[in-house]
Design a protein around this motif. Structure first.
Motif, PDB file in Angstrom:
ATOM      1  N   PRO A 122       0.833  -1.196   0.000  1.00 13.34           N
ATOM      2  CA  PRO A 122       0.000   0.000   0.000  1.00 13.34           C
ATOM      3  C   PRO A 122       0.876   1.257   0.000  1.00 13.34           C
ATOM      4  O   PRO A 122       1.981   1.245   0.562  1.00 13.34           O
ATOM      5  N   ASP A 123       0.404   2.318  -0.628  1.00 16.06           N
ATOM      6  CA  ASP A 123       1.144   3.573  -0.620  1.00 16.06           C
ATOM      7  C   ASP A 123       1.427   3.968   0.824  1.00 16.06           C
ATOM      8  O   ASP A 123       0.542   3.930   1.689  1.00 16.06           O
ATOM      9  N   GLY A 124       2.676   4.343   1.079  1.00 14.57           N
ATOM     10  CA  GLY A 124       3.023   4.728   2.439  1.00 14.57           C
ATOM     11  C   GLY A 124       4.519   4.722   2.657  1.00 14.57           C
ATOM     12  O   GLY A 124       5.313   4.572   1.727  1.00 14.57           O
ATOM     13  N   THR A 125       4.900   4.882   3.919  1.00 14.10           N
ATOM     14  CA  THR A 125       6.294   4.932   4.329  1.00 14.10           C
ATOM     15  C   THR A 125       6.562   3.790   5.299  1.00 14.10           C
ATOM     16  O   THR A 125       5.765   3.538   6.203  1.00 14.10           O
ATOM     17  N   TYR A 126       7.713   3.135   5.114  1.00 13.88           N
ATOM     18  CA  TYR A 126       8.038   1.944   5.884  1.00 13.88           C
ATOM     19  C   TYR A 126       9.463   2.068   6.434  1.00 13.88           C
ATOM     20  O   TYR A 126      10.356   2.570   5.751  1.00 13.88           O
ATOM     21  N   ILE A 177      14.577   4.112   5.467  1.00 19.76           N
ATOM     22  CA  ILE A 177      13.170   4.410   5.281  1.00 19.76           C
ATOM     23  C   ILE A 177      12.852   4.222   3.802  1.00 19.76           C
ATOM     24  O   ILE A 177      13.585   4.707   2.939  1.00 19.76           O
ATOM     25  N   VAL A 178      11.763   3.513   3.512  1.00 20.66           N
ATOM     26  CA  VAL A 178      11.355   3.263   2.127  1.00 20.66           C
ATOM     27  C   VAL A 178       9.954   3.825   1.929  1.00 20.66           C
ATOM     28  O   VAL A 178       9.064   3.579   2.753  1.00 20.66           O
ATOM     29  N   ALA A 179       9.749   4.583   0.863  1.00 18.76           N
ATOM     30  CA  ALA A 179       8.441   5.164   0.566  1.00 18.76           C
ATOM     31  C   ALA A 179       7.937   4.642  -0.771  1.00 18.76           C
ATOM     32  O   ALA A 179       8.682   4.573  -1.750  1.00 18.76           O
ATOM     33  N   PHE A 180       6.670   4.261  -0.798  1.00 16.25           N
ATOM     34  CA  PHE A 180       6.015   3.837  -2.033  1.00 16.25           C
ATOM     35  C   PHE A 180       4.753   4.670  -2.225  1.00 16.25           C
ATOM     36  O   PHE A 180       4.091   5.012  -1.248  1.00 16.25           O
ATOM     37  N   PRO A 181       4.381   5.068  -3.459  1.00 18.59           N
ATOM     38  CA  PRO A 181       4.932   4.587  -4.732  1.00 18.59           C
ATOM     39  C   PRO A 181       6.127   5.389  -5.251  1.00 18.59           C
ATOM     40  O   PRO A 181       6.614   5.129  -6.340  1.00 18.59           O
ATOM     41  N   SER A 182       6.612   6.367  -4.479  1.00 21.49           N
ATOM     42  CA  SER A 182       7.696   7.219  -4.991  1.00 21.49           C
ATOM     43  C   SER A 182       9.006   6.457  -5.132  1.00 21.49           C
ATOM     44  O   SER A 182       9.924   6.912  -5.794  1.00 21.49           O
TER      45      SER A 182
END
Length: 201
Positions: A122-126, A177-182
């Motif tokens: 899901p779009d977000g930050t992990y 830190i990983v961000a999706f969808p960017s």
């Protein structure tokens, strides 16, 4: 002999039994995977195979490995913003959370590897982080490494080494830190990178 395994260029030590046998889980990526096992010592030899992964690419592929035997070091992926409101982490006690990540294996007796992968998120930050769960009597400081690849790109290697090593139960290292969808990938600031439950060397 000392034995190492290299998977797509990432090498680590292998644990072998008294009869020289080993067993090692390997995380495969879509496309070509080069696996090489080498011995160094009284007998020097290597064998290499190429295995093709015929499945869709992961949008996230991570690998944890370290240089000490017996100890239990764990890989965690935690949603910290967005992610459809998910708050449960992907780790050894929750290997397949509903939001999409998966941990392949919990390596409890040294070296690794552990992989957390995801076909979709899901779009977000992990936040990807490492936790020292148990020493099992190991007293040597651990040099810890994590490789991270997003959307099939070459892996970025994060290493906790030199004067920063995991030594004690409870030590934590915020890897990135990983961000999706960017597809953004960033290391935490030095002030927040290490959370110590014990002595760090």
């Amino acid at each position: 002999s000392h034995v190492t395994i290299s998977v797509n260029g990432q090498s680590e030590a292998l644990s072998i039994d008294g009869e020289g046998r080993f067993e090692q889980p390997v995380g495969l990526r879509a496309g070509s995977n080069v696996i090489k096992v080498s011995t160094i010592g009284s007998v020097e030899h290597s064998e290499q195979v190429t295995v093709t992964g015929s499945f869709s690419s992961d949008i996230l592929f991570t690998t944890l490995w370290w240089n000490t035997s017996d100890n239990d070091i764990d890989l965690h992926l935690a949603p910290i913003a967005g992610a459809d409101g998910a708050t449960d982490e992907c780790y050894y006690a929750n290997k397949n959370p509903a939001w999409g990540a998966a941990l392949d294996v919990d390596q409890r007796w040294g070296y690794g590897p552990e992989h957390i992968t995801a076909r979709s998120l899901p779009d977000g930050t992990y936040k990807l982080y490492v936790h020292y769960y148990d020493t099992h009597g190991q007293t040597d400081p651990a040099v810890v490494n994590v490789a991270v690849s997003t959307n099939g790109q070459p892996s970025r290697i994060f290493s906790l080494n030199a004067n920063r090593r995991m030594t004690s139960i409870g030590d934590e290292w915020d890897v990135c830190i990983v961000a999706f969808p960017s597809d953004a990938l960033s290391a935490p600031t030095p002030a927040t990178q290490l959370l110590l439950g014990g002595k760090l060397q």
